[in-house]
Design a protein around this motif. Structure first.
Motif: not given
Length: 261
Positions: A160-186
């Motif tokens: 499950h943890l590996a899946y989250c890392h892989e999919e979030l990295l893919r979404l980061n490359y697709e332009g969701h990086g700012r939302l990902i980082q702010s949501t992770l921190r919160e």
């Protein structure tokens, strides 16, 4: 000497504390199973390719709930009500972390933002789950009663943890990086507080069952507060970093069935 292993051993050896421990775990896993099933059903139209993996995630968590219930049944024990102050999932929701249950109960498609939030929240909580299961495997992986179950759950949590890392990295490359980082921190900062509060509550309930002396209970509470202080100062950073996992496409296949215990 008071150690993590001796503490877990004491909880596991007593039927009433084991019953509460497994009931809390089973309830949390079942809630996670329901949440993932609803997210898979409502996943944003542009992210339908994720639905099978989200479904697998939920199926695994449902399986874990059944495993904890089976471990109780093996001892002739029934699940007991989960004290509200130990309900990790619901306490996170009250802090606004993750997707609210009222949103998931509606038959309205989720947005891409919702899916990013779900994955970021999962990345944080799966970090905790994987670490806890690795600890249990270290201490009890060879236990004839628990070993097989906790090794299976640990392997799933690592997936499950590996899946989250892989999919979030893919979404980061697709332009969701700012939302990902702010949501992770919160999510991480809220999770460490909820985890502290739940840990204190669980220890209070276990202390009552096992009749711990005040000095022992105070020592355990101090330890929990110490962990929180470390995580608040620096440890939470581990929950927000993203790295490509060694296990690629970890949730790409069907869930494994529950074995007999």
């Amino acid at each position: 000497m008071l150690t993590a292993k001796s503490l877990f051993q004491e909880i596991i050896d007593d039927d009433e504390s084991f019953q509460l421990f497994c009931s809390i775990a089973a309830s949390g896993e079942s809630q996670g199973g329901w949440e993932n099933a609803r997210i898979a059903a409502l996943v944003a139209p542009g992210m339908r390719d994720l639905a099978p993996k989200i479904t697998r995630h939920g199926a695994d968590e449902d399986k874990h709930g059944r495993i904890f219930n089976a471990l109780m049944k093996k001892r002739g024990l029934d699940p007991v009500p989960v004290p509200p102050d130990t309900d990790y999932t619901m306490l996170l929701e009250r802090r606004g972390i993750g997707l609210a249950h009222d949103k998931l109960r509606r038959d309205e498609p989720l947005t891409e933002r919702d899916i990013v939030v779900y994955l970021a929240h999962s990345r944080v909580t799966e970090e905790r789950a994987a670490a806890q299961m690795q600890l249990l495997v270290r201490y009890f992986g060879g236990d004839p009663e628990l070993g097989k179950a906790i090794r299976m759950i640990c392997n799933d949590e690592d997936n499950h943890l590996a899946y989250c890392h892989e999919e979030l990295l893919r979404l980061n490359y697709e332009g969701h990086g700012r939302l990902i980082q702010s949501t992770l921190r919160e999510s991480a900062l809220a999770e460490i507080q909820v985890y502290r509060d739940v840990s204190l509550a669980v220890m209070r309930h276990m202390g009552r069952i096992l009749r711990w002396p005040k000095a022992k209970a105070a020592t355990l509470a101090a330890g929990i507060h110490g962990v929180y202080a470390y995580e608040r100062a620096a440890g939470w950073h581990k929950m927000v970093d993203l790295r490509m996992p060694e296990r690629r496409n970890a949730l790409g296949g069907p869930a494994t069935p529950v074995p007999a215990f």
